[in-house]
Structure formats: C-alpha cells, structure tokens
Design a protein around this motif. Sequence first.
Motif, mmCIF file in Angstrom:
data_model
loop_
_atom_site.group_PDB
_atom_site.id
_atom_site.type_symbol
_atom_site.label_atom_id
_atom_site.label_comp_id
_atom_site.label_asym_id
_atom_site.label_seq_id
_atom_site.Cartn_x
_atom_site.Cartn_y
_atom_site.Cartn_z
ATOM 1 N N ALA A 128 -16.701 -75.103 -46.952
ATOM 2 C CA ALA A 128 -16.574 -75.827 -48.215
ATOM 3 C C ALA A 128 -15.123 -75.920 -48.678
ATOM 4 N N VAL A 129 -14.387 -74.822 -48.563
ATOM 5 C CA VAL A 129 -12.998 -74.808 -49.024
ATOM 6 C C VAL A 129 -12.131 -75.726 -48.165
ATOM 7 N N VAL A 130 -12.310 -75.680 -46.854
ATOM 8 C CA VAL A 130 -11.542 -76.568 -45.977
ATOM 9 C C VAL A 130 -11.896 -78.024 -46.270
ATOM 10 N N GLY A 131 -13.178 -78.299 -46.523
ATOM 11 C CA GLY A 131 -13.565 -79.657 -46.873
ATOM 12 C C GLY A 131 -12.925 -80.128 -48.166
ATOM 13 N N ALA A 132 -12.793 -79.225 -49.148
ATOM 14 C CA ALA A 132 -12.192 -79.589 -50.426
ATOM 15 C C ALA A 132 -10.703 -79.885 -50.295
ATOM 16 N N THR A 133 -10.024 -79.108 -49.491
ATOM 17 C CA THR A 133 -8.571 -79.276 -49.344
ATOM 18 C C THR A 133 -8.197 -80.224 -48.208
ATOM 19 N N LEU A 282 -13.662 -74.482 -56.491
ATOM 20 C CA LEU A 282 -14.427 -73.495 -57.256
ATOM 21 C C LEU A 282 -15.807 -73.299 -56.644
ATOM 22 N N GLY A 283 -16.468 -74.411 -56.291
ATOM 23 C CA GLY A 283 -17.776 -74.304 -55.659
ATOM 24 C C GLY A 283 -17.713 -73.577 -54.333
ATOM 25 N N GLY A 284 -16.675 -73.864 -53.541
ATOM 26 C CA GLY A 284 -16.541 -73.212 -52.242
ATOM 27 C C GLY A 284 -16.276 -71.727 -52.343
ATOM 28 N N THR A 331 -18.925 -79.784 -59.667
ATOM 29 C CA THR A 331 -18.922 -78.345 -59.392
ATOM 30 C C THR A 331 -20.318 -77.857 -59.051
ATOM 31 N N LEU A 332 -21.314 -78.308 -59.829
ATOM 32 C CA LEU A 332 -22.695 -77.891 -59.570
ATOM 33 C C LEU A 332 -23.153 -78.365 -58.192
ATOM 34 N N GLY A 333 -22.825 -79.613 -57.833
ATOM 35 C CA GLY A 333 -23.227 -80.128 -56.529
ATOM 36 C C GLY A 333 -22.573 -79.366 -55.393
ATOM 37 N N SER A 334 -21.264 -79.084 -55.528
ATOM 38 C CA SER A 334 -20.552 -78.327 -54.498
ATOM 39 C C SER A 334 -21.084 -76.911 -54.387
#
Length: 387
Positions: A128-133, A282-284, A331-334
């Motif tokens: 998730a974090v790699v996808g966000a960044t 934040l979600g990740g 945020t909720l979806g992530s």
Amino acid sequence: MATPWLALLAGPLSYGIAAPALLLDDVARATGTDEQAATAGVTAFGWGIALGTPLLAALLARRGVRAVLTVSAALLGAGTLVLVLVPSVPALVAGAAVQALGSAGLTVTAMKLADSARQMGVVAASLAVVGATGPLTGALVADISSWQAALALPLLAVLAVPAARRGTTSPDAAPASFDPLGMVLLSMLVTAAVLIPHRPLVAGPATVALLLALVAWIKIRPDGFLPAAVAGNGRFLAACASAFALGVVNFALLYAAPDLLREHAGWDSTRSGIVLLAPYLLGGFCSGFLVAASVRVPRRVAATALLVTGAAAPLLAAVTTAVPLLLAAMTLGSLAAATGQGVLALGATGVVPASHKAEALGLFNLAYLLSVAFGPAIAVTFSHPTG
C-alpha cells in the motif's frame, strides 16, 4: 526471515502499477504514440500480476520457495531488461507482462514466508505504501535519470532474494503431478475476466463459460492445478470475494480522486497527486498495525468491520463536496483495502489445509488483484457517464 526483507520482496510490485501514472506523456513521446497506447504497458502489467499470481503460487506449492525465487527473479530481470533497452509499444507490453509475472511470484513468496500476523501486516502495508508513493517516486526517478529507469523500479525486489533464500530452512516441496488443462483453463479465465471492463459483451459470456468449465474440471481432477480443498471451500471464497470488493472500492476512489478534487476544489492533477499522498500513506501505514492486532478479534467481527468501512468510503465520497471529507473517504478506502488484504489473507489461508497454503495465497491475491481491472473502469464510467 527478517520482516524488512519481506517488505522489500513484496512492496516493489506496486511500482509497476503506480510509477507510470505521471509518465505516460514521456512514454508516448519516446515510442511515437499517444497516451492511450502508452497505457498498454500498465494494462499488460495488471494482466501479468493477475495471471502470474496463481501460476507462480502453484509452482511454489510443487517445487518450493527456492525454485520460485529463481524463476521469479529471472522473469523480473528479463522483463525489466526489455523495458529499458527497447523503447517501443510492443516491447513495453511484452516487457511489462514478463516483469509482472516475476513480481507476482516474489510477492506470493513473501506472503508465504510471513509466519505471523505482524509480518503479514508489514507485507500488506509495504504494497500500500509503495503504491501511494509510486507516482511521485516514478516522476522523480524519471527527472533524475529516464522514464525507463522509473519502469525498472519493480526490480528492487530482487535485492531481497538472497535473504529469502537464506531464510528458507525447510526443504523444497516434493514435486506433484502436473495438471496442464487446469492451468490453461485458469489462465484463460483470468484473461477473460481482466477484459470484462473493456469488452463486456464478449469477455462477460466467455468468463462465465470458462468458470463453468473450470468448476467441472475441478470435480474431475480434485487434486489438480486448483485443488478442490481450496476452490470448494466456502469460507475461503467469501474471503476472496470480500478482498475483491474492497479492492474495487479502493482503486475506483483512487482513479476518481483527481476528478473529484478538480470539480470541488479546482485543483490540478499535480496538486491532487501530492495531497493524496496523505490519505493513502496513512491507510498503508495504519494497516500494518491493524493486521497485527486483528488476531485478538474474532474473524467475523474483523471482516464485518472491514466491509462496513469499505462501504462507507464511496458513500461518503458520493454525498460530500468538502475536501476534508473527500480525503477522509480516500483514507477509509485505502485503510479497508490494505488492512483487508492482510487480515483476509490470514483468514483465507487459515481455513484450508496447510499443504495447500501456497495455492490459497495465489488464488486470494488473484481475487484482490482483479479489482485493478474493475475499479478504474467504474471510476471512469461514473466520471464520464456519456463517454
């Protein structure tokens, strides 16, 4: 195996999906095509991870961790080499597909090697974090070097392969009988399902027909490529369906976010991309802690909470025009998708025989990754209803 190595083994897969997001113009210019043609590489990567996940998971079950690490690293390296050296659309498609096959194998292996809820949480959070960044990282690498270097980012996962090989203390799995028809049917089913959002009148009936054929074959060959102990387990299938639904919500919101923020706040895509780092990071990050804590909560309670959170996200985005509430919906979806990938994976593998854990992980991740094909298409449909 140390937890940071597991994160490095799995996380770079998300670069293949997210890193090209801000580079399509560069790719189009370099290949002499338009932006739509340039997206073919992203589509090919999505197909590759969807198909590679069950295929490499089956290899993992039959030949063991070291064999999958070797094959996956070779595929990842070969695909990346094609992407970097041949700037053309056919090479982009072929290279991305092969690169994705290798990435899928390493990610499934990381989940197989995760021996606790905490480690599974870190694996899910890394994706998730790699996808966000990924979009900003890809743009930065392209500015410093080239767009080809940005497309090579999934190759970072091979840095963890030596540690994964050292961390494998058990012997490789004993070879099992091969089921070529089961493998072909599943491959065709995945391909048809991925095409549903783009060619529904053809791919929809084909998917149904292939699914019925695969179900019939599983009854004939219960110990084949898709073991009946996994594919016929109701609780396992419920976990897969839940993961798919949460993924669809997350990816639909991710692709709808720029249009929503442009409509309600007047932001351009660059500003939206920077601001959206906050909800998705934040979600990740939070998902890692929530997956680890989920072992203290009954599985039904955890699954219900995830589905309620996932349902609240699009509802909130649909009824509000306030930017803070839109970001809260993202945020909720992530959070629901990233946490669900870890929590539901633990539940899915916990209800099947231990000898079929690898196949279960492969099918579970396949269900989640199929949401990549549906979420963006849903977002585009609602954003451009007359298109």
